[in-house]
Design an enzyme around this catalytic site. Structure first.
Site, PDB file in Angstrom:
ATOM      1  NE  ARG A   1      -5.724  16.592  29.442  1.00  0.00           N
ATOM      2  CZ  ARG A   1      -5.654  15.829  30.537  1.00  0.00           C
ATOM      3  NH1 ARG A   1      -6.745  15.293  31.053  1.00  0.00           N
ATOM      4  NH2 ARG A   1      -4.490  15.582  31.100  1.00  0.00           N
TER       5      ARG A   1
ATOM      6  CG  ASN B   1      -4.333   5.643   3.266  1.00  0.00           C
ATOM      7  OD1 ASN B   1      -5.302   5.464   2.529  1.00  0.00           O
ATOM      8  ND2 ASN B   1      -3.515   4.664   3.609  1.00  0.00           N
ATOM      9  CG  ASP B   2      -3.581   8.502   7.477  1.00  0.00           C
ATOM     10  OD1 ASP B   2      -2.407   8.820   7.260  1.00  0.00           O
ATOM     11  OD2 ASP B   2      -3.923   7.340   7.749  1.00  0.00           O
TER      12      ASP B   2
ATOM     13  CB  THR C   1      -9.820   0.589   5.354  1.00  0.00           C
ATOM     14  OG1 THR C   1      -9.150   1.100   4.193  1.00  0.00           O
ATOM     15  CG2 THR C   1     -11.314   0.519   5.080  1.00  0.00           C
ATOM     16  CB  ALA C   2      -5.146   3.350   6.631  1.00  0.00           C
ATOM     17  CE1 TYR C   3      -2.698   5.110  14.454  1.00  0.00           C
ATOM     18  CE2 TYR C   3      -1.393   6.817  13.399  1.00  0.00           C
ATOM     19  CZ  TYR C   3      -1.731   6.091  14.523  1.00  0.00           C
ATOM     20  OH  TYR C   3      -1.115   6.359  15.715  1.00  0.00           O
ATOM     21  CB  SER C   4      -8.919   6.479  10.461  1.00  0.00           C
ATOM     22  OG  SER C   4     -10.186   6.806  10.996  1.00  0.00           O
TER      23      SER C   4
ATOM     24  CG  ASP D   1      -2.146  -0.889   1.012  1.00  0.00           C
ATOM     25  OD1 ASP D   1      -2.587  -1.040  -0.140  1.00  0.00           O
ATOM     26  OD2 ASP D   1      -2.650  -1.440   1.998  1.00  0.00           O
TER      27      ASP D   1
END
Length: 281
Positions: free
Chosen positions: A169, A141-142, A182-185, A68
């Site tokens: 926080r 992606n992000d 569909t990745a880090y999130s 990816d």
């Protein structure tokens, strides 16, 4: 027809897969070329070697070989040149790959135009201080904002279109596209969003508040992110790239990018089928 081939030279199996791709393209009478960046890697392969600008200006499509990360890097560069990308898996999951290494016979679809183009929204992120843009990046992606090596909660201010939204926080926040949902999130507990939609998904990373939940913003929103405490540094990374420190008095403006990433889809796999097959591996 000219295909620009972009292999991930760090992948152990990438050379083998690239050789197979070249043989298949040659049998289909499709010309191919490589970037001068990969001259050493591709020296045993037939094909022209061109500077990046010339390669992307003259090609009809880009074939990214790897996982990816490789596909995302190629897609972002191709988007600026308005060229479509076909990802071929030479990695592990390769969620964004259009073909697996054992499906190269399907490349014949390129000759007949028997494929679809999937448009994917991207983000643009600008690090700004005193009205000056210090750094810009495109994100397929992000855009990720996180504390550095120190182990502590950080505090992050976020506003939308100039209106304060929240002070988080947490360990950080992810601003994802639907493609990046569909990745880090996703790993941080965010929602899965169909990639055909256009939106910006905010997912806090390990938030220390019951009120800190995922928020989905309009694709037309302009989000501003800044550290709430100058004593606690905040870093920004686009698509998992090198982290950049947000300077004192600075902030990052995130909005929909003017460019779209275009992916060649030869197989007719549905998003939910790919999700089940890839995520559950």
């Amino acid at each position: 027809m000219l295909a620009a081939i972009e292999p991930n030279t760090t992948r152990p199996g990438a050379l083998t897969v690239t050789k197979k791709i070249c043989r298949e393209l040659k049998s289909l009478k499709i010309d191919y070329a490589f970037s001068t960046r990969n001259r050493d890697f591709c020296q045993e392969l037939d094909g022209n070697i061109l500077p990046d600008e010339q390669l992307y200006a003259s090609c009809d499509l880009v074939i990214a070989v790897g996982g990816d990360g490789s596909i995302i890097r190629s897609a972002k560069y191709a988007a600026v040149h308005d060229k479509p990308v076909l990802g071929i898996n030479a990695g592990n999951v390769a969620f964004m790959a259009g073909l697996e290494a054992n499906e190269l016979s399907l490349l014949r679809a390129l000759i007949h135009g028997d494929y679809a183009i999937d448009e994917r929204m991207m983000l643009r992120a600008d690090i700004i201080r005193d009205g000056e843009v210090l750094y810009s990046a495109h994100c397929l992606n992000d855009a990720v904002f996180a504390r550095g090596a120190e182990i502590y909660l950080t505090e992050i201010n976020l506003s939308c279109d100039g209106v304060p939204v929240n002070r988080y926080r947490c360990d950080g926040v992810v601003l994802a596209t639907p493609t990046g949902s569909t990745a880090y999130s996703f790993a941080a507990g965010g929602p899965v969003v169909e990639p055909t939609l256009e939106s910006i998904i905010l997912t806090p990373i390990s938030p220390y508040a019951m009120s800190s939940r995922c928020v989905i913003f309009s694709s037309e929103s302009v989000l501003d992110v800044s550290p709430a405490d100058s004593r606690r540094p905040l870093y920004f990374s686009a698509d998992g790239g090198s982290a950049r420190l947000i300077p004192d008095g600075g902030h990052v403006s995130v909005r929909k990018c003017e460019h779209y990433a275009n992916f060649i889809r030869i197989k007719n796999d549905k998003f939910w089928t790919v999700l089940e097959n890839k995520i559950e591996k």
